[in-house]
Every structure is written in structure tokens, then in C-alpha cells.
Motif scaffolding. Structure first.
Motif, short mmCIF file in Angstrom:
data_model
loop_
_atom_site.label_atom_id
_atom_site.label_comp_id
_atom_site.label_asym_id
_atom_site.label_seq_id
_atom_site.Cartn_x
_atom_site.Cartn_y
_atom_site.Cartn_z
N ALA A 1 -1.31 -10.91 -1.33
CA ALA A 1 -0.69 -9.94 -0.18
C ALA A 1 -1.54 -10.04 0.88
O ALA A 1 -2.89 -10.30 0.77
N GLN A 2 -1.02 -9.67 1.94
CA GLN A 2 -1.88 -9.50 3.45
C GLN A 2 -1.18 -8.18 4.07
O GLN A 2 -0.01 -7.89 4.11
N VAL A 3 -2.21 -7.24 4.35
CA VAL A 3 -1.79 -5.93 5.04
C VAL A 3 -2.35 -6.01 6.38
O VAL A 3 -3.57 -6.06 6.61
N LEU A 4 -1.59 -5.92 7.41
CA LEU A 4 -1.83 -5.93 8.81
C LEU A 4 -1.73 -4.51 9.57
O LEU A 4 -0.27 -4.44 9.59
N VAL A 5 -2.28 -3.87 9.94
CA VAL A 5 -2.17 -2.47 10.54
C VAL A 5 -2.68 -2.76 12.08
O VAL A 5 -3.51 -3.14 12.39
N ASN A 6 -1.63 -2.41 12.68
CA ASN A 6 -1.73 -2.40 14.38
C ASN A 6 -2.51 -3.76 14.86
O ASN A 6 -3.40 -3.74 15.70
N ARG B 1 7.45 -7.36 5.57
CA ARG B 1 8.05 -5.96 5.52
C ARG B 1 7.13 -5.46 6.86
O ARG B 1 6.06 -5.22 6.84
N LEU B 2 8.22 -4.96 7.60
CA LEU B 2 7.61 -4.10 8.94
C LEU B 2 7.90 -2.71 8.99
O LEU B 2 9.04 -2.27 8.65
N ALA C 1 3.53 -10.19 3.58
CA ALA C 1 3.04 -9.31 4.43
C ALA C 1 3.57 -7.82 4.36
O ALA C 1 4.93 -7.88 4.62
N LEU C 2 2.68 -7.01 4.64
CA LEU C 2 3.24 -5.60 5.03
C LEU C 2 2.61 -5.58 6.65
O LEU C 2 1.24 -5.50 6.57
N VAL C 3 3.41 -5.34 7.68
CA VAL C 3 2.89 -4.87 9.00
C VAL C 3 3.23 -3.81 9.37
O VAL C 3 4.36 -3.34 9.54
#
Length: 320
Positions: free
Chosen positions: A188-193, A282-283, A253-255
Motif C-alpha cells: 500500500a501507499q498512503v499519500l496525504v495532500n 481511492r481518492l 494507493a489512498l490519496v
């Protein structure tokens, strides 16, 4: 490394004309404040269910601090004796300023809630002579080092994720791309702002114009980040995930986007490109939230909901 108990937050300097000496003085003072007890009212208290410690990693050509979050020991068979914990490698935001300590609230909750090892990279900050490629190397080298020495860290190398915020999300996105190229299968990758464009088009996105100076003075800071990130003659596209030729085969990814944010359209465009490349994405948008909302639970009411969403996403991705 240890955190000061008290500190005074420095005034924001004029970023458009800041000198190298002024930048160093400002970020040192700002980071002392972010690592102080005085900042906890804004940054949140760590979860008591996690143990937190600094550790020094010997990487090629340098030693690098990382902040390590483990589930607190529960006696026999506790976290310190496990060899199968999932791994989350985190990168804090800020670019030219910032410290892993500012993310204790989120990372300690993830460690406790996921029963995972969370390692936050105290990467080299952007500065004259320290471009974005240095910070990107730090993010990748920490992930690669821990996966290669998984047994020593007590983690399952088949259950590894990356997570970053703002400029840290840029580093995490680059790390996910490098992982694919190296054959390291992230879950997984989590990208916040995320800031995902430091090319000449960085400021062409509509959200930049809308939120350039409100609710914060974002534009001068982003202009400084671009100047420091890509020295003259360097290839800005090489450190801009938005312009990566091939975004297929990356970790799901979770953006996470706060909508009241100058770089919100960076995240939207990147999610579109991931989706077009058939990388699961997922946005999730948080209406009315500001740029650094996840690190400000004391003043941003949606921080807790975003943290809970990230926890759910990672729990599902990292499950055996």
C-alpha cells in the motif's frame, strides 16, 4: 535525540527573499517548537499504546535518524519479540522544515492500532546544496534497509507500506515507484495532500490560484520548495511523480485531500493518472480542511476521521 520540553515558535520569515543562513535559523527554531511539549496542544498527544524511540541508521555514506513506533509491550510475546509485524515507512511533510516528532499523534496511533512497526524518516531537508533527490534517497534507502534486515526489525517484508504527507507524500510516491523498479512488492501507499509536481507547471493547477494566500500563505512556501528542490540544470520531471511515464503496477494507493489546500489539484491529478494506469486508487476528500490538517488534531476537527480512514485502509492492505 531528545525533544525539548519548552520552546517559542518563531515568526514566519519572508520566504521569497530568505537567505541560506536565515533558512537554517528559522527551521532550527521551528523544529525545536514542533518537537516541544508546547506544541502538543496543536499536534496531539501520542497514543500511550505505542513505544516511541529514536534510532540511528547506518546508510551508504551517511547516518540517518529515524523515529520508531512500536506497539507497547504486553509482556511475554510482546512487540519487542515479534518477527512478523507489518511495516509502515512514513515521511513527514514540510520540505525545508519539519521533523518526525510532529507526526507522533498519527504514527503512534497507527503502530498501536495496526500492531505494526512504523518508522518515520528524518530525511535531509531541502536547502541550498541539499536538493529533493537527497530526501528521496533517504526515503527509499530506509525502506530498502529495513526490508533487507526484516528479521532484525521484527517485521514481515511481505507486508510493507509507505505513507507520507505533503512533500513527504512526494517522497513516498517516489519510493513506491522505486520499489516497483527494484522488484520490492509494497502492499500500500498512503499519500496525504501530496505535492507531486515540482516542474514549471507546479503552479498551473487551479487550486494553487484559489488558495495561494488563504487560509495560509502557501504560494511563497511552495515557490521556495521548488527553488530548493530542483537546482538549475536538474531534471524536475525525475522527481515529479505526476510526470512519471509509467504508473502501472504500483502499490494500491489512498490519496487523502484536504480541499482548502493550494496543492489539492496535485493529488486529484495524480489519482487520475494512477487510475488511468490501472493502479488501484481511492481518492478521499475532506471538505474545508486545510493543508496540514492531519498533523493538527488540536485545531482541525477532521484530523481524527482522516487518521481513522488511513488506519482502516492500511489494516485491510496489511492483513495476512
Amino acid at each position: 535525540m531528545s525533544e525539548p520540553t519548552t520552546a517559542i515558535r518563531p515568526p514566519e520569515p519572508g520566504f521569497s527573499a530568505i537567505t541560506a543562513e536565515e533558512l537554517r535559523a528559522y527551521r532550527d527554531a521551528e523544529n525545536r517548537w514542533r518537537a516541544s511539549g508546547a506544541a502538543r496542544a496543536l499536534l496531539g498527544e501520542p497514543n500511550p499504546g505505542a513505544a516511541i524511540a529514536w534510532r540511528q541508521l547506518a546508510l551508504p555514506g551517511r547516518d540517518l535518524p529515524v523515529r520508531v513506533y512500536r506497539p507497547a509491550s504486553t509482556g511475554e510475546g510482546g512487540a519487542e519479540t515479534r518477527t512478523d509485524m507489518p511495516l509502515v515507512v512514513h515521511v513527514h511533510g514540510g520540505g525545508f522544515v519539519g521533523t518526525a516528532v510532529q507526526c507522533d499523534w498519527t504514527n503512534s496511533h497507527l503502530a498501536a492500532g495496526l500492531h505494526a512497526l512504523v518508522v518515520s524518516v528524518e530525511h535531509r531537508l531541502l536547502a541550498p546544496g541539499s536538493p529533493l533527490s537527497n530526501a528521496a534517497d533517504d526515503g527509499w534507502d530506509v525502506l530498502e534497509h529495513i526490508v533487507r534486515h526484516a528479521a532484525q526489525w521484527g517485521v514481515d517484508p511481505a507486508r510493507a507500506a509507505v505513507f507520507g504527507e505533503s512533500c513527504g507524500a512526494l517522497i513516498s510516491a517516489l519510493t513506491a515507484i522505486r520499489a516497483r523498479e527494484a522488484g520490492l512488492a509494497l502492499t500500500a501507499q498512503v499519500l496525504v495532500n501530496p505535492v507531486v509536481d515540482v516542474t514549471e507547471t507546479m503552479f498551473d493547477h487551479p487550486s494553487i490560484g484559489e488558495y495561494a494566500y488563504s487560509p495560509t500563505r502557501a504560494l511563497p512556501q511552495l515557490q521556495l520548495i521548488q527553488r530548493l528542490a530542483v537546482p538549475p540544470g536538474s531534471d524536475a520531471g525525475a522527481v515529479s511523480p505526476l510526470y512519471e511515464d509509467d504508473l502501472s503496477g504500483l502499490a494500491p494507493a489512498l490519496v487523502v485531500l484536504p480541499t482548502k489546500d493550494a496543492v489539492a489539484d496535485h493529488g486529484r491529478r495524480y489519482a487520475e493518472r494512477l487510475r488511468a494506469a490501472r493502479t488501484p486508487v481511492r481518492l478521499s476528500e475532506y471538505r474545508g480542511a486545510g493543508h496540514a490538517f492531519l498533523t493538527l488534531p488540536g485545531v482541525e476537527p477532521q484530523a481524527d476521521a482522516a487518521r481513522a480512514e488511513i488506519l482502516r485502509f492500511l489494516r485491510a492492505a496489511l492483513a495476512k
